[in-house]
Design a protein around this motif. Structure first.
Motif, short mmCIF file in Angstrom:
data_model
loop_
_atom_site.label_atom_id
_atom_site.label_comp_id
_atom_site.label_asym_id
_atom_site.label_seq_id
_atom_site.Cartn_x
_atom_site.Cartn_y
_atom_site.Cartn_z
N ALA A 258 -69.77 -41.21 31.44
CA ALA A 258 -70.11 -42.17 33.07
C ALA A 258 -68.86 -42.87 33.10
N ALA A 259 -68.38 -43.71 32.06
CA ALA A 259 -67.41 -44.63 32.44
C ALA A 259 -66.04 -43.84 32.78
N ILE A 260 -65.81 -42.79 32.28
CA ILE A 260 -64.56 -41.89 32.53
C ILE A 260 -64.80 -41.48 33.87
N GLY A 261 -66.09 -40.92 34.10
CA GLY A 261 -66.09 -40.49 35.45
C GLY A 261 -66.04 -41.51 36.56
N PHE A 262 -66.28 -42.92 36.39
CA PHE A 262 -66.02 -43.74 37.55
C PHE A 262 -64.45 -44.16 37.60
N ALA A 263 -63.90 -43.59 36.28
CA ALA A 263 -62.40 -44.03 36.61
C ALA A 263 -61.75 -42.67 37.43
N GLY A 264 -62.38 -41.71 37.28
CA GLY A 264 -61.66 -40.59 37.84
C GLY A 264 -61.99 -40.74 39.28
N LEU A 265 -63.42 -41.13 39.72
CA LEU A 265 -63.84 -41.30 40.78
C LEU A 265 -63.06 -42.38 41.70
N SER A 266 -62.67 -43.52 41.08
CA SER A 266 -61.97 -44.58 41.73
C SER A 266 -60.60 -43.97 42.16
N TRP A 267 -60.16 -43.34 41.16
CA TRP A 267 -58.66 -43.08 41.47
C TRP A 267 -58.70 -41.92 42.69
N ALA A 268 -59.65 -40.96 42.70
CA ALA A 268 -59.65 -40.09 43.83
C ALA A 268 -59.96 -40.78 45.12
N VAL A 269 -60.64 -41.82 45.16
CA VAL A 269 -61.12 -42.24 46.46
C VAL A 269 -60.01 -43.29 46.85
N ARG A 270 -59.27 -44.03 45.90
CA ARG A 270 -58.06 -44.87 46.28
C ARG A 270 -57.11 -43.88 46.66
N ALA A 271 -56.84 -42.72 46.09
CA ALA A 271 -55.80 -41.97 46.51
C ALA A 271 -56.10 -41.38 48.06
N THR A 272 -57.25 -40.97 48.36
CA THR A 272 -57.73 -40.59 49.68
C THR A 272 -57.45 -41.72 50.71
N VAL A 273 -58.02 -42.80 50.40
CA VAL A 273 -57.77 -44.05 51.04
C VAL A 273 -56.23 -44.00 51.43
N SER A 274 -55.39 -44.22 50.46
CA SER A 274 -54.05 -44.43 50.49
C SER A 274 -53.18 -43.33 51.37
N THR A 275 -53.66 -42.15 51.16
CA THR A 275 -52.90 -40.94 52.00
C THR A 275 -53.28 -41.23 53.58
N ARG A 276 -54.64 -41.59 53.72
CA ARG A 276 -54.96 -41.59 55.28
C ARG A 276 -54.47 -42.93 56.00
N ARG A 277 -54.07 -43.94 55.25
CA ARG A 277 -53.61 -45.31 55.98
C ARG A 277 -52.49 -45.12 56.62
N PRO A 278 -51.19 -44.14 56.05
CA PRO A 278 -50.06 -44.11 56.70
C PRO A 278 -50.00 -43.20 57.80
#
Length: 292
Positions: A258-278
């Motif tokens: 579950a801890a590793i899953g949260f790390a992967g989910l955070s990375w995926a959400v952050r990457a999605t947010v970063s690509t949408r902002r520009p």
């Protein structure tokens, strides 16, 4: 008339499950604080080595009928001291010292286990933990470990920051980088030993690293990152224990996953947010309607 308990909350009515949640949360707070420094300083290999370095002490304590936590702690401390000694006396690099002792302690632990007769159940608990077997006495020890770890991190924050930037800067400022490095290694040792019963020696690094990695996706400020890492760790304990209860899986492994899953989910959400902002920032503005 009693109010029915939702099915999802049924496990929380059991005392051993409550102790597992509280103990896991205490471990998560400690690992969140210490794990942040482990990620920032690139000390993941040390955490992995200490986790396996506990094996001889835990195995020997089990064979002799002594407290396994004491045996594991003594073994981890001995390994920490050995790493520093090899660096100073043999003039070996940090990673070479860790690698030599890592293999030595792991081999010694396997020898002790193989020499013992019926060791299968104990070996499983050593490698993968038994978070649902935490007792009230264990909770007191975990609370003390968490308090010591957090207090040390707060008191040594400035030397740790200077050490992370440059050891020479720490020396100029009179912050004693060697003492700061020793305190940081001590914190990692404390976190590894405290996490042993929750997730075992094989999975402890997941709980030490994954919440800090997840928190690092959202903030670069160290105090905020530590608090967020602790929150991710506590969430991983809750999700992992519930998944273990309803899916009949190993509790320690479920928490680490579950801890590793949260790390992967955070990375995926952050990457999605970063690509949408520009895209939003450079979007073509709407063409105004011609004046009538």
């Amino acid at each position: 008339m009693t109010t029915p308990i939702p099915a999802l909350l049924t496990p929380f009515t059991l005392e051993f499950f409550q102790r597992g949640v509280i103990g896991g949360a205490l471990v998560a707070v400690l690992c969140g604080v210490v794990g942040t420094w482990v990620v920032v300083r690139g000390m993941a290999f040390l955490g992995e080595a200490l986790a396996h370095g506990m094996l001889p002490g835990v195995a020997l304590a089990t064979v002799l009928g002594a407290p396994v936590l004491v045996g594991g702690a003594l073994s981890a401390v001995a390994m920490s001291i050995g790493i520093g000694t090899l660096q100073r006396r043999a003039r070996l690099s940090y990673d070479t010292s860790i690698g030599l002792l890592f293999v030595s302690m792991l081999a010694l632990g396997v020898i002790i286990i193989s020499h013992s007769g019926s060791f299968a159940t104990d070996a499983t608990a050593i490698l993968f933990g038994d978070i649902l077997a935490i007792t009230r006495a264990d909770l007191l020890l975990l609370a003390a470990a968490a308090a010591v770890g957090v207090t040390t991190a707060v008191l040594c924050h400035r030397p740790f920051v200077a050490l992370a930037l440059d050891a020479r800067i720490a020396t100029v400022l009179g912050l004693r980088p060697r003492w700061a490095q020793g305190a940081l290694v001590g914190l990692v040792t404390l976190a590894v030993v405290a996490s042993y019963q929750a997730v075992g020696s094989l999975l402890v690094v997941g709980l030490l690293l994954a919440p800090a990695v997840a928190a690092g996706q959202w903030t670069s400020r160290l105090p905020t990152r530590m608090a967020l890492a602790a929150a991710f760790g506590v969430a991983a304990v809750l999700v992992g224990l519930l998944a273990s209860w309803y899916a009949a899986t190993a509790a320690g492994a479920s928490v680490a996953a579950a801890a590793i899953g949260f790390a992967g989910l955070s990375w995926a959400v952050r990457a999605t947010v970063s690509t949408r902002r520009p895209i939003a920032a450079h979007a073509t503005p709407p063409v105004p309607a011609p004046a009538s």
